[in-house]
Design a protein around this motif. Structure first.
Motif, PDB file in Angstrom:
ATOM      1  N   THR A  45       0.834  -1.203   0.000  1.00 34.44           N
ATOM      2  CA  THR A  45       0.000   0.000   0.000  1.00 34.44           C
ATOM      3  C   THR A  45       0.872   1.259   0.000  1.00 34.44           C
ATOM      4  OG1 THR A  45      -1.875   1.049   1.083  1.00 34.44           O
ATOM      5  CG2 THR A  45      -0.137   0.202   2.520  1.00 34.44           C
ATOM      6  N   HIS A  95      -0.546   4.673 -10.687  1.00 37.46           N
ATOM      7  CA  HIS A  95      -1.320   5.099  -9.527  1.00 37.46           C
ATOM      8  C   HIS A  95      -0.506   4.888  -8.258  1.00 37.46           C
ATOM      9  CE1 HIS A  95      -1.914   0.745  -9.620  1.00 37.46           C
ATOM     10  NE2 HIS A  95      -2.221   0.799  -8.326  1.00 37.46           N
ATOM     11  N   SER A 141      -0.911   3.165  -4.718  1.00 36.62           N
ATOM     12  CA  SER A 141      -1.789   2.100  -4.250  1.00 36.62           C
ATOM     13  C   SER A 141      -2.536   2.496  -2.990  1.00 36.62           C
ATOM     14  CB  SER A 141      -0.978   0.831  -3.995  1.00 36.62           C
ATOM     15  OG  SER A 141       0.053   1.090  -3.060  1.00 36.62           O
ATOM     16  N   GLY A 142      -3.763   2.027  -2.936  1.00 30.48           N
ATOM     17  CA  GLY A 142      -4.590   2.203  -1.743  1.00 30.48           C
ATOM     18  C   GLY A 142      -4.925   0.838  -1.183  1.00 30.48           C
ATOM     19  N   THR A 143      -6.147   0.386  -1.422  1.00 26.40           N
ATOM     20  CA  THR A 143      -6.549  -0.974  -1.088  1.00 26.40           C
ATOM     21  C   THR A 143      -6.523  -1.805  -2.358  1.00 26.40           C
ATOM     22  OG1 THR A 143      -7.975  -0.157   0.675  1.00 26.40           O
ATOM     23  CG2 THR A 143      -8.363  -2.413  -0.095  1.00 26.40           C
ATOM     24  N   ALA A 188      -8.029  -4.532  -3.416  1.00 27.08           N
ATOM     25  CA  ALA A 188      -9.331  -4.901  -3.987  1.00 27.08           C
ATOM     26  C   ALA A 188      -9.968  -3.712  -4.697  1.00 27.08           C
ATOM     27  CB  ALA A 188     -10.252  -5.431  -2.892  1.00 27.08           C
ATOM     28  N   THR A 189      -9.806  -2.528  -4.136  1.00 29.74           N
ATOM     29  CA  THR A 189     -10.378  -1.323  -4.745  1.00 29.74           C
ATOM     30  C   THR A 189      -9.653  -1.001  -6.045  1.00 29.74           C
ATOM     31  OG1 THR A 189     -10.960  -0.478  -2.564  1.00 29.74           O
ATOM     32  CG2 THR A 189     -10.897   1.105  -4.384  1.00 29.74           C
ATOM     33  N   ASP A 190      -8.328  -1.084  -6.009  1.00 26.30           N
ATOM     34  CA  ASP A 190      -7.533  -0.798  -7.214  1.00 26.30           C
ATOM     35  C   ASP A 190      -7.822  -1.823  -8.314  1.00 26.30           C
ATOM     36  OD1 ASP A 190      -6.442   1.301  -5.851  1.00 26.30           O
ATOM     37  OD2 ASP A 190      -4.551   0.290  -5.387  1.00 26.30           O
ATOM     38  N   ALA A 206     -10.636  -3.496  -8.740  1.00 27.59           N
ATOM     39  CA  ALA A 206     -11.977  -3.225  -9.261  1.00 27.59           C
ATOM     40  C   ALA A 206     -11.987  -2.017 -10.179  1.00 27.59           C
ATOM     41  CB  ALA A 206     -12.956  -3.023  -8.107  1.00 27.59           C
ATOM     42  N   ALA A 207     -11.022  -1.102  -9.979  1.00 28.59           N
ATOM     43  CA  ALA A 207     -10.921   0.097 -10.814  1.00 28.59           C
ATOM     44  C   ALA A 207     -10.081  -0.146 -12.063  1.00 28.59           C
ATOM     45  CB  ALA A 207     -10.329   1.243  -9.997  1.00 28.59           C
ATOM     46  N   ASN A 208      -9.804  -1.423 -12.370  1.00 31.46           N
ATOM     47  CA  ASN A 208      -9.048  -1.812 -13.575  1.00 31.46           C
ATOM     48  C   ASN A 208      -7.642  -1.238 -13.596  1.00 31.46           C
ATOM     49  OD1 ASN A 208     -11.157  -3.350 -14.760  1.00 31.46           O
ATOM     50  ND2 ASN A 208     -12.148  -1.442 -15.424  1.00 31.46           N
ATOM     51  N   LYS A 209      -7.033  -1.142 -12.417  1.00 36.44           N
ATOM     52  CA  LYS A 209      -5.638  -0.709 -12.362  1.00 36.44           C
ATOM     53  C   LYS A 209      -4.687  -1.905 -12.387  1.00 36.44           C
ATOM     54  CE  LYS A 209      -6.851   3.526  -9.902  1.00 36.44           C
ATOM     55  NZ  LYS A 209      -6.743   4.319  -8.655  1.00 36.44           N
TER      56      LYS A 209
END
Length: 879
Positions: free
Chosen positions: A106, A129, A131-133, A135-137, A139-142
């Motif tokens: 993260t 990007h 990184s954050g979480t 699973a969130t990244d 899902a955002a197609n990163k």
């Protein structure tokens, strides 16, 4: 009526106009159509090989380009170059993969192309990007789960076939006039990296010839203001790089060295032992020579070793703190026993950048050793460049020249004698000092903000400046080539060669090793297209062709007189030219003519000649998108057409003269790219193919598979095919790439018909060696028939064919038809034993035809089966 012998179709497929001609000697060896038959060296023809399915390209809805890369003859690769990516295929049919990666973390900055592991899965970064979480990244197609190795690029699909790609040893240069030059480096089989080319010395455009001057507000740093004396800039200049030149006049550094040198204290134990004492006076910065207390640190001072070598004593300087009480080991030490603290020589003249000539002059009576030291890495490391030693016997007047390899120089006294009466003069001559800046912001037409890349010599205004030759504003280089140990780049009206064996160094100068630069005198403003070279350099532009060569037949260099001449005005398109023998082969501006650029002794210059004059339609109406060369066996030139067919040219002797012979290759789909590389026994030919499978478009990577002529179990005359081997196999799986398609099956050397692929599989009778793929149509139509009589030719007369005799070699059955009549089978194999592999036929076969009298007798040889047909000659018998 007499027989007519069609010994050869060595002149290949010709256009309709040529096929109706009767006054061409070569006409008798032509054909109106040659599709999926290869023309042999004797004018014979045989079934073209099929292709093997290798894998799927990254995108099904976008084109990709196949590019060969041969690190060596035994270690070769193919690159899949697509929309903003490059993947690597090995010739063992596998892709380069990523087997391990760093763990995802993260609050970490990731860029496109990074690989990470998360929950034991390898992921590829799709978007830069922090990184954050995870699973969130995700899902955002990163991120995407991917183990296929991939290099991200900026190259868009629309530009792929305009990329000029030049493999050189273990690197690949990529040029395009809309992108900065890139470089792929292969560090090992599993380690590939792509980056922009980093130039040791940049390539600069023409020198300013106007009265406009440039002046910088500072000689170093960022946020510096660059001011032009007249309107010059606009917003497009951001990111442009300028070189500013100032002249430097150095006064001589004269050292009147007539002082007494005494050994310097660096170890108190040496005083009694060797008679050391303080240095009383010196022309070499006397403030550096303070006495050393026994427990005090020494910082940047000089000392003499009392050990006499001849009449000379080494002189040392302290390069880091030395404290006697803690650093001294003891014994009969020398300063060089402490290399982290002391080094040889006292600096008499501090470092100075030298790009030209310098002099070292001495006079008088002296003993000592002077060394001119040089650094080419900004002062980090130094080496002895020139050494001058005298024992009351010699004086020097020496001139050095650093224009070939500029760097920092300094003058160091390494050895001295206690009696020293002389003068030393070290002079840096008048020279141009080069600095450069990058424009980072636009203010107005006379003012921009810059960052200084290489320090300027002055803030004075100078009219001696030039912009980098290739950049975003003016366009980048279009093509690159390696010739005569230089890398050449060509763009617009400029061609330049790097320094010898230093491909990213474009430093100009006067020696043979320096870079060279030439501006073409063009009749029109036209784009650069290609560059090829051996002992001469050939260039193609949108409207003209040029040749560059040394007039004395030597190499192209600053030391030789060089000719830059326009030779022809055919004009080229973007496709990279290829060198075949002593000729350059390129495609014309409209993409529909193949041109040979070679020397014509009659006019004493290079000229372009059209080599598909009798096959004007062979390249199709949509033109050519790519050229590839196969050099083994029979050399072949492949021209990938815009409509997905491949036009192939080979050259054989027909009627006693070399003849360009053409034929076409087609498939159930569209070939979009083709490349040739070294292979085992024969060159490897790979291609990217667009197919419609199960109602959807796909892009596949396939390679040509040649067969053993005499062993039918080895025949491979199907496309996009897959081979399965085993024992008594009845279910053939792994066919998902042909899902829903009707396929042909060749099993154990015999044709067992067609099947439909369902759930990636088919069911067959028990077999051991099964080839499953798509059929390809083979067609050959010889020229219109004609023979001589005592009244002339029968070209316009009525003829009627009764029989045709075929001379066959390692062949199977095929069909022949005349006009619109039903085709008749030529039974090379009268009987085929069920369950056994066929035995290819050698010999003659005759087919009886029921033709119709006609002026134009249209004969067509056909084969729609996955079998081999080879016809050495045919004889037509008329009624």
């Amino acid at each position: 009526m007499p027989d007519e012998v069609l010994v050869s179709i060595g002149a290949g497929e010709v256009d309709e106009a040529t096929s109706r001609s009767t006054d061409l000697e070569i006409w008798r060896h032509t054909a109106r159509e040659v599709k999926n038959f290869e023309i042999g060296i004797n004018g014979d023809y045989e079934s073209a090989p099929g292709t093997e399915y290798i894998g799927e390209a990254k995108y099904s809805n976008k084109k990709c380009r196949i590019q060969e890369f041969g690190f060596s003859v035994s270690e070769t690769f193919f690159l899949e170059i697509g929309d903003q990516y490059i993947r690597v295929w090995k010739t063992d049919k596998t892709q380069l993969t990523v087997t391990s990666a760093t763990a995802w973390a993260t609050s970490t900055s990731y860029v496109v192309g990074n690989y990470v592991t998360e929950s034991a899965v390898i992921y590829y970064c799709l978007e830069a990007h922090t990184s954050g979480t995870f699973a969130t990244d995700l899902a955002a197609n990163k991120w995407v789960a991917q183990t296929i190795f991939e290099m991200p690029t900026s190259y868009l699909e629309a530009d792929l076939f305009e990329l000029d790609i030049k493999p050189i040893k273990n690197i690949i240069y990529i040029t395009h006039d809309e992108y900065p030059e890139s470089l792929i480096k292969r560090y090992s089989t599993e380690d590939w990296r792509i980056e922009e080319v980093s130039y040791t010395n940049r390539l600069w455009g023409a020198l300013n010839t106007t009265s406009t001057t440039l002046a910088a507000s500072a000689t170093t740093g960022s946020g510096v203001t660059l001011t032009a004396s007249d309107d010059l800039f606009d917003a497009t200049y951001v990111n442009s790089i300028f070189q500013l030149v100032h002249q430097r006049n150095e006064s001589p550094n004269t050292l009147n060295c007539d002082h007494l040198y005494r050994p310097h204290l660096y170890d108190t134990s040496k005083i009694a032992q060797d008679g050391w004492t303080d240095l009383v006076t010196s022309p070499l910065n006397a403030t550096d020579y303070t006495a050393i207390a026994s427990a005090s640190p020494v910082t940047f001072v000089h000392c003499l070793d009392n050990t006499i070598v001849g009449n000379l004593r080494p002189l040392y300087r302290c390069i880091s703190d030395y404290t006697f009480s803690t650093d001294y080991v003891g014994g009969d030490d020398s300063p060089l026993d402490y290399p982290s603290n002391f080094t040889l020589g006292a600096i008499a003249v501090e470092q100075i950048q030298v790009d030209g000539t310098w002099q070292f002059v001495t006079d008088g009576s002296w003993s000592g050793e002077w060394v001119v030291e040089k650094s080419i890495d900004g002062g980090s490391t130094w080496f002895s460049h020139e050494t001058f030693t005298s024992d009351n016997t010699d004086n020097f007047s020496y001139t050095g020249d650093e224009s070939a390899i500029p760097g920092l120089l300094r003058l160091v006294l390494t050895k001295a004698f206690t009696n020293y009466t002389t003068f030393v003069k070290f002079t840096i001559n008048t020279q141009n000092i080069y600095g450069n800046v990058t424009v980072t912001g636009y203010t107005n037409a006379t003012t921009v903000t810059v960052t200084v890349n290489k320090d300027l010599n002055s803030t004075d205004a100078t009219a001696i400046w030039q912009e980098e030759a290739f950049n975003e504003r003016q366009g980048y280089a279009t093509s690159t080539e390696v010739s005569e140990s230089r890398r050449w780049v060509f763009g617009r009206d400029l061609v330049a060669g790097s320094k010898i064996e230093d491909y990213d160094n474009f430093q100009e100068g006067s020696t043979a090793a320096h870079a060279v630069k030439y501006f073409l005198s063009t009749s029109t403003q036209n784009k650069a297209k290609w560059i090829k070279g051996e002992n001469r350099l050939h260039l193609g532009s949108e409207a003209e062709e040029f040749t560059i060569f040394a007039l004395d037949n030597g190499i192209i260099s600053p030391e030789n007189d060089v000719s830059v001449r326009r030779q022809d005005s055919s004009g080229s398109n973007h496709i990279k030219a290829v060198l075949v023998g002593a000729s350059v082969i390129f495609v014309s501006r409209n993409g529909c003519r193949v041109m040979r650029y070679s020397f014509n002794i009659q006019v004493e210059k290079y000229v372009s000649s059209w080599i598909n004059t009798t096959s004007k339609d062979i390249l199709g109406s949509s033109g050519v998108t790519q050229i590839a060369v196969q050099r083994d066996n029979i050399p072949r030139l492949y021209f990938v057409r815009g409509d997905g067919e491949i036009a192939v040219m080979t050259q054989i002797n027909v009627a006693g003269r070399p003849t360009n012979s053409w034929y076409r290759l087609t498939t159930d789909g569209s070939v979009e790219s083709l490349a040739v590389n070294y292979g085992t026994g024969a060159d490897e030919v790979w291609m990217s193919v667009k197919r419609n499978i199960n109602g959807a478009d796909v892009r596949y990577i396939e390679r040509v598979r040649r067969s053993t002529a005499t062993d039918s179990t080895d025949w491979w005359y199907l496309d996009c095919a897959k081979l399965t081997t085993g024992s008594d196999l009845t279910s053939i799986t792994g066919l998902s790439h042909l899902e829903g398609e009707t396929v042909n099956v060749w099993a154990d050397g015999k044709n067992i018909g067609q099947k439909t692929v369902s759930s990636g599989a088919i069911t067959i009778e028990a077999s051991d060696k099964i080839l499953v793929g798509l059929k390809k149509e083979q067609r050959m139509s010889p020229r219109y028939l004609d023979y001589l009589t005592n009244r002339g030719t029968t070209r316009t007369g009525t003829k009627n064919v009764e029989t045709i005799h075929f001379n066959l070699q390692n062949s199977s059955n095929f069909k022949v038809k005349i006009g619109d009549n039903e085709p008749k089978e030529v039974k090379a194999l009268e009987e085929i034993t069920p369950g056994e592999a066929i035995t290819p036929f050698n010999g003659s076969k005759t087919v009886y035809l029921e033709g119709n009298p006609s002026k134009d007798i249209n004969i067509q040889i056909q084969n729609d089966e996955p079998t081999r047909v080879k016809v050495n000659s045919m004889t037509v018998n008329y009624k």
